[in-house]
Design an enzyme around this catalytic site. Structure first.
Site, mmCIF file in Angstrom:
data_model
loop_
_atom_site.group_PDB
_atom_site.id
_atom_site.type_symbol
_atom_site.label_atom_id
_atom_site.label_comp_id
_atom_site.label_asym_id
_atom_site.label_seq_id
_atom_site.Cartn_x
_atom_site.Cartn_y
_atom_site.Cartn_z
ATOM 1 N N ARG A 143 65.635 -11.704 43.093
ATOM 2 C CA ARG A 143 65.763 -10.593 44.021
ATOM 3 C C ARG A 143 65.871 -11.138 45.442
ATOM 4 N NH1 ARG A 143 67.132 -8.578 40.220
ATOM 5 N NH2 ARG A 143 66.323 -6.784 39.050
ATOM 6 N N HIS A 173 76.267 -12.597 43.209
ATOM 7 C CA HIS A 173 75.493 -11.800 42.239
ATOM 8 C C HIS A 173 76.145 -11.834 40.857
ATOM 9 C CE1 HIS A 173 72.323 -8.386 42.122
ATOM 10 N NE2 HIS A 173 72.427 -8.956 40.933
#
Length: 302
Positions: A217, A265
């Site tokens: 994260r 990502h």
């Protein structure tokens, strides 16, 4: 079984055919009377923000492993399950292992400039410990792959729960663990207790030249503190697959810093082919009153 699909148009085009094949007894739709639905399949980018009208829904099944974008929604009172997908776990383990090997072997040291640098041979994997923050499904899969190569693995988790073959420490013991972490992989969830966990003080505890690999994260690391720490060589390099703002703006300092590698990502994707059977099993469990897998603990946030 009537299921409301709330995700992006792109997700609908990929998921709908696979879900219909995997769960043929269900009626899958993107619209309709909220009271008519038995379950919701959800991913960020969908159109549901108010879950209150869906009073007959027995399960909200997330397509993402992370649920921080939905778990704090006050209108969501229905049971929420996160996605634990074998394909996602394998993809994450492959990403982390690939970058750990790059760090371990020092692949970026061998510039193709005619200079013979045979004094820069790496140690064996058995001589370098890899530290993983977060020993959930993804952390365990990554640890297993790294251990298969020969790396000793140290883990840190909120619970400190044992993992076979891994030395696991509770989160309260993080500071002394960081001092030994020449390769640090961050896989903790986004919770109030993990935000900015790696701040200036903790980054300074890392060994000189350590690598930080963060596909967990973006909130785990203090961005400004990281840039300043990289300038001091602690850590020596950071691989960032998750950022506070995505896509990362073109002018962001991470793009220009020589000690940062940004990936967009892509560390682990929920693939319909491997995840749809998981979602289908969970929905069948919810409809039949059996225990649901991977139910989210609202207090913990995951």
């Amino acid at each position: 079984m009537q299921i409301r699909f709330s995700a992006s148009d792109e997700a609908w085009s990929r998921w709908a055919p696979v879900l219909r094949a995997t769960l043929p007894e269900a009626w899958l739709s993107r619209d309709g009377d909220p009271a008519s639905f038995d379950a919701i399949i959800y991913a960020p980018g969908g159109d549901i923000t108010d879950f209150a009208p869906y009073r007959n829904v027995r399960l909200v099944q997330s397509l993402w492993a992370g649920v921080e974008r939905i778990v704090t929604n006050d209108t969501l009172t229905q049971p929420l399950a996160r996605m634990v997908d074998p394909g996602l776990a394998q993809g994450m383990a492959e990403y982390c292992t690939g970058w750990a090997m790059r760090a371990h072997l020092g692949m970026d040291r061998y510039a193709q400039d005619g200079v013979w640098r045979n004094e820069l041979s790496p140690p064996l994997a058995t001589d370098r410990t890899v530290t993983i923050l977060g020993m959930g499904e993804l952390g365990r899969a990554t640890a297993a792959m790294l251990r298969g190569i020969g790396f000793p693995v140290t883990g840190v988790s909120a619970s400190g729960r044992p993992v076979q073959g891994v030395t696991v420490h509770p989160l309260a013991d993080l500071d002394p663990v960081l001092a030994q972490a020449s390769i640090l992989i961050c896989l903790l969830p986004d919770t109030p207790g993990t935000r900015n966990l790696l701040d200036a003080k903790r980054l300074a505890m890392l060994p000189q030249g350590a690598w930080v690999i963060n596909p967990g994260r973006g909130t785990l690391i203090d961005d400004q503190a990281l840039l300043e720490a990289l300038d001091r060589g602690r850590p020596g390099h950071a691989v960032l697959d998750v950022l506070r703002t995505e896509p990362l703006p073109a002018g962001h300092s991470f793009w220009a810093h020589p000690g940062v590698t940004v990936t967009p990502h892509i560390a682990a994707e929920t693939r319909p082919e491997t995840a749809a059977p998981v979602a289908a099993e969970n929905l069948r469990r919810a409809m039949s009153g059996r225990p649901v897998m991977n139910l989210v603990d609202r207090a913990k946030g995951y």
